[in-house]
Design a protein around this motif. Structure first.
Motif, PDB file in Angstrom:
ATOM      1  N   ASN A   1       6.444   3.369 -10.402  1.00 38.82           N
ATOM      2  CA  ASN A   1       5.286   3.507 -11.281  1.00 38.82           C
ATOM      3  C   ASN A   1       4.221   2.452 -11.018  1.00 38.82           C
ATOM      4  OD1 ASN A   1       6.256   5.751 -12.656  1.00 38.82           O
ATOM      5  ND2 ASN A   1       7.368   4.520 -14.154  1.00 38.82           N
ATOM      6  N   GLY A   2       4.654   1.282 -10.574  1.00 38.11           N
ATOM      7  CA  GLY A   2       3.721   0.180 -10.376  1.00 38.11           C
ATOM      8  C   GLY A   2       3.149   0.067  -8.980  1.00 38.11           C
ATOM      9  N   ASP A   3       3.541   0.960  -8.079  1.00 40.34           N
ATOM     10  CA  ASP A   3       3.086   0.880  -6.696  1.00 40.34           C
ATOM     11  C   ASP A   3       2.453   2.202  -6.269  1.00 40.34           C
ATOM     12  OD1 ASP A   3       2.710   0.620  -3.961  1.00 40.34           O
ATOM     13  OD2 ASP A   3       4.587  -0.469  -3.640  1.00 40.34           O
ATOM     14  N   PRO A   4       1.118   2.292  -6.280  1.00 41.23           N
ATOM     15  CA  PRO A   4       0.438   3.536  -5.898  1.00 41.23           C
ATOM     16  C   PRO A   4       0.798   4.017  -4.500  1.00 41.23           C
ATOM     17  CG  PRO A   4      -1.096   2.002  -6.926  1.00 41.23           C
ATOM     18  CD  PRO A   4       0.170   1.236  -6.678  1.00 41.23           C
ATOM     19  N   ASN A   5       1.001   3.084  -3.575  1.00 39.65           N
ATOM     20  CA  ASN A   5       1.358   3.471  -2.209  1.00 39.65           C
ATOM     21  C   ASN A   5       2.744   4.103  -2.150  1.00 39.65           C
ATOM     22  OD1 ASN A   5      -1.029   2.560  -0.928  1.00 39.65           O
ATOM     23  ND2 ASN A   5      -0.282   0.454  -0.985  1.00 39.65           N
ATOM     24  N   LEU A   6       3.665   3.555  -2.923  1.00 37.94           N
ATOM     25  CA  LEU A   6       5.010   4.104  -2.934  1.00 37.94           C
ATOM     26  C   LEU A   6       5.025   5.496  -3.564  1.00 37.94           C
ATOM     27  CD1 LEU A   6       7.932   3.481  -2.175  1.00 37.94           C
ATOM     28  CD2 LEU A   6       8.256   2.529  -4.464  1.00 37.94           C
ATOM     29  N   ARG A   7       4.139   5.733  -4.519  1.00 34.93           N
ATOM     30  CA  ARG A   7       4.079   7.035  -5.176  1.00 34.93           C
ATOM     31  C   ARG A   7       3.603   8.129  -4.226  1.00 34.93           C
ATOM     32  NH1 ARG A   7       1.832   4.151  -9.664  1.00 34.93           N
ATOM     33  NH2 ARG A   7      -0.233   5.065  -9.284  1.00 34.93           N
TER      34      ARG A   7
ATOM     35  N   VAL B   1       9.516  -0.019   1.220  1.00 39.94           N
ATOM     36  CA  VAL B   1       8.142  -0.077   1.722  1.00 39.94           C
ATOM     37  C   VAL B   1       7.673   1.299   2.195  1.00 39.94           C
ATOM     38  CG1 VAL B   1       6.619  -1.241   3.341  1.00 39.94           C
ATOM     39  CG2 VAL B   1       8.652  -2.420   2.492  1.00 39.94           C
ATOM     40  N   PRO B   2       6.507   1.759   1.714  1.00 37.60           N
ATOM     41  CA  PRO B   2       5.972   3.045   2.172  1.00 37.60           C
ATOM     42  C   PRO B   2       5.177   2.897   3.462  1.00 37.60           C
ATOM     43  CG  PRO B   2       4.597   2.194   0.435  1.00 37.60           C
ATOM     44  CD  PRO B   2       5.713   1.193   0.623  1.00 37.60           C
ATOM     45  N   PHE B   3       5.309   3.859   4.357  1.00 38.91           N
ATOM     46  CA  PHE B   3       4.487   3.854   5.558  1.00 38.91           C
ATOM     47  C   PHE B   3       4.218   5.283   5.991  1.00 38.91           C
ATOM     48  CE2 PHE B   3       8.604   4.484   7.390  1.00 38.91           C
ATOM     49  CZ  PHE B   3       8.398   5.163   8.582  1.00 38.91           C
ATOM     50  N   TYR B   4       3.171   5.464   6.740  1.00 40.22           N
ATOM     51  CA  TYR B   4       2.803   6.797   7.200  1.00 40.22           C
ATOM     52  C   TYR B   4       3.572   7.123   8.476  1.00 40.22           C
ATOM     53  CZ  TYR B   4       0.101  10.840   8.671  1.00 40.22           C
ATOM     54  OH  TYR B   4      -0.267  12.108   9.066  1.00 40.22           O
ATOM     55  N   ASP B   5       4.327   8.198   8.431  1.00 37.97           N
ATOM     56  CA  ASP B   5       5.087   8.664   9.585  1.00 37.97           C
ATOM     57  C   ASP B   5       4.251   9.731  10.297  1.00 37.97           C
ATOM     58  OD1 ASP B   5       6.846   9.918  11.375  1.00 37.97           O
ATOM     59  OD2 ASP B   5       8.581   9.393  10.140  1.00 37.97           O
ATOM     60  N   SER B   6       3.700   9.369  11.427  1.00 40.68           N
ATOM     61  CA  SER B   6       2.816  10.293  12.148  1.00 40.68           C
ATOM     62  C   SER B   6       3.544  11.534  12.634  1.00 40.68           C
ATOM     63  CB  SER B   6       2.167   9.572  13.338  1.00 40.68           C
ATOM     64  OG  SER B   6       3.156   9.063  14.225  1.00 40.68           O
ATOM     65  N   LYS B   7       4.848  11.415  12.896  1.00 40.28           N
ATOM     66  CA  LYS B   7       5.621  12.570  13.362  1.00 40.28           C
ATOM     67  C   LYS B   7       5.809  13.585  12.244  1.00 40.28           C
ATOM     68  CE  LYS B   7       8.190  10.053  16.938  1.00 40.28           C
ATOM     69  NZ  LYS B   7       9.541   9.646  17.415  1.00 40.28           N
TER      70      LYS B   7
ATOM     71  N   ASN C   1       1.628  -3.885   4.948  1.00 42.85           N
ATOM     72  CA  ASN C   1       2.729  -3.947   3.997  1.00 42.85           C
ATOM     73  C   ASN C   1       3.041  -5.371   3.535  1.00 42.85           C
ATOM     74  OD1 ASN C   1       3.053  -1.100   4.088  1.00 42.85           O
ATOM     75  ND2 ASN C   1       4.068  -1.346   6.045  1.00 42.85           N
ATOM     76  N   VAL C   2       4.327  -5.773   3.627  1.00 42.42           N
ATOM     77  CA  VAL C   2       4.714  -7.085   3.109  1.00 42.42           C
ATOM     78  C   VAL C   2       4.075  -8.208   3.913  1.00 42.42           C
ATOM     79  CG1 VAL C   2       6.638  -8.543   2.403  1.00 42.42           C
ATOM     80  CG2 VAL C   2       6.901  -6.063   2.369  1.00 42.42           C
ATOM     81  N   TRP C   3       3.836  -7.981   5.201  1.00 44.67           N
ATOM     82  CA  TRP C   3       3.147  -9.002   5.995  1.00 44.67           C
ATOM     83  C   TRP C   3       1.774  -9.287   5.399  1.00 44.67           C
ATOM     84  CZ3 TRP C   3       5.070 -12.257   9.363  1.00 44.67           C
ATOM     85  CH2 TRP C   3       6.215 -11.923  10.096  1.00 44.67           C
ATOM     86  N   LYS C   4       1.166  -8.275   4.815  1.00 47.62           N
ATOM     87  CA  LYS C   4      -0.162  -8.434   4.222  1.00 47.62           C
ATOM     88  C   LYS C   4      -0.091  -9.050   2.827  1.00 47.62           C
ATOM     89  CE  LYS C   4      -4.400  -5.821   3.309  1.00 47.62           C
ATOM     90  NZ  LYS C   4      -5.045  -4.472   3.389  1.00 47.62           N
TER      91      LYS C   4
END
Length: 292
Positions: A62-68, A99-105, A207-210
Motif C-alpha cells: 500500500n505504501g509503495d506505488p512502484n510495487l503496486r 523490489v519492483p522492476f520492469y521485465d522487458s521480456k 531502486n535501493v541503490w537510489k
C-alpha cells in the motif's frame, strides 16, 4: 437410481463451483493473500507469525506505488522467500526488500527478493559461529592506512573531516578466533554496481541503490566477505542463491489442492471474496505487480 431432478442439481452445483473459479492474474494482492491456499502456505512457514507477516506485506504494498504496479504473484513469491528465511519485509528495517522492476521480456513489472546487509548479519549470527560481525561506511579523514595484502587497516573513527564517504569496511570474528577485515573504496563499489546494473544506462542509480546507496554498498561488502571467508549455514547458502536471483512466477501451492491453484489456474474464492453480480473489482484489486 439417478433422477432427472438429481442430475440437474448436480449440474447446477458443478456450474456454481466453476463460477467461483477465477484466474489469479485477475486478482489483486489482497484477494490472493485472502485465499485459503495462500494463508495455509504462509502458516506452514511462519506458524503463528503468518498473519503479522502478511499484514506487513500489505502495508508495504500500500505504501509503495512502484510495487503496486508489479505482478501480484511475483510479490508473493518474493515474500515467501523472505518468510522462509524468517526475515521481515519492512524496507525501513533493512533486512530484506521486495523490489519492483520492469521485465522487458514479459512487458510488465515484476517483483524480486533482495537481501539487505542487516539480513546477512542476522543469518550469520544465527549460526552461532560469529563472535562479532559488522560493516560501516568510512568517511573522509577516518582512513589512516590500509594494506591490501595483509588486510591491516588503521581507522580513526573520530577523525572524520567531512560527511563524504570514501569507502566501506567489513569485519567479522569467529568463535574459534579467526577474523577477517575487508575494505572497498567508493570507486570499487561503483565499478561493481555498474557491472551488475541491468538498466540500459549502466551508470544510473535504480531502486535501493537510489533510495539507500550506503545500505546497498555495505551489503556488497558483507556479501563478498562472507561468501569468501565466512562460515555459511544451509540457511545462509539459500539466502545467497535467492538474493537478487530473477525468478519466474511459479506455482507455490500444493499440487494436490483441487480448485485452489495459482499461476494460470483457477483459484477458489471464499464467500466474502466473491464479486457480486455486476460489481466491478476495486481499483486495488485491478492492480498488477512486478518485481525488480
Amino acid at each position: 437410481m439417478a433422477t432427472n431432478s438429481s442430475l440437474k442439481n448436480q449440474l447446477a452445483n458443478k456450474q456454481n463451483t466453476v463460477a467461483k473459479q477465477v484466474d489469479p492474474k485477475a486478482l489483486g494482492l489482497k484477494s490472493l493473500l485472502n485465499t485459503p491456499t495462500m494463508k495455509k502456505k504462509f502458516e506452514e512457514v511462519l506458524d503463528k507469525k503468518a498473519p503479522q507477516f502478511m499484514a506487513s506485506l500489505l502495508n508495504l504494498y500500500n505504501g509503495d506505488p512502484n510495487l503496486r504496479e508489479a505482478e501480484p504473484m511475483s510479490i508473493i513469491s518474493s515474500a515467501m522467500v523472505a518468510a522462509s528465511l524468517d526475515l521481515p519485509v519492512d524496507k525501513n528495517l533493512g533486512y530484506a526488500w521486495i523490489v519492483p522492476f520492469y521485465d522487458s521480456k514479459k512487458g510488465h513489472k515484476v517483483a524480486q527478493f533482495q537481501l539487505g546487509y542487516k539480513g546477512y548479519i542476522q543469518l550469520a549470527l544465527r549460526t552461532g559461529q560469529y563472535k562479532a560481525i559488522n560493516v560501516i561506511p568510512v568517511y573522509e579523514g577516518e582512513l589512516k592506512k590500509w594494506n591490501r595484502l595483509t588486510e591491516e587497516i588503521d581507522l580513526d573513527l573520530e577523525g572524520a573531516t567531512s560527511d563524504k564517504v570514501i569507502g566501506y569496511c567489513g569485519y567479522f570474528k569467529l568463535i574459534n578466533g579467526f577474523e577477517k577485515t575487508v575494505y572497498w573504496t567508493k570507486d570499487q563499489i561503483e565499478a561493481h554496481r555498474i557491472k551488475h546494473n541491468k538498466m540500459k544506462d549502466k551508470t544510473a542509480l535504480n531502486n535501493v541503490w537510489k533510495s539507500d546507496y550506503d545500505a546497498m554498498a555495505m551489503k556488497t561488502v558483507i556479501r563478498n566477505m562472507l561468501s569468501k571467508w565466512g562460515i555459511l549455514s544451509i540457511e545462509m547458502q539459500k539466502a545467497f542463491s535467492e538474493d537478487e536471483e530473477t525468478r519466474e512466477v511459479k506455482d507455490i501451492t500444493d499440487e494436490a489442492q483441487e480448485l485452489e491453484t495459482i499461476d494460470g489456474e483457477a483459484v477458489e474464492l471464499t464467500e466474502d471474496e466473491e464479486p457480486k453480480e455486476g460489481e466491478k473489482p476495486s481499483a486495488f484489486e485491478q492492480e498488477s505487480f512486478d518485481i525488480e
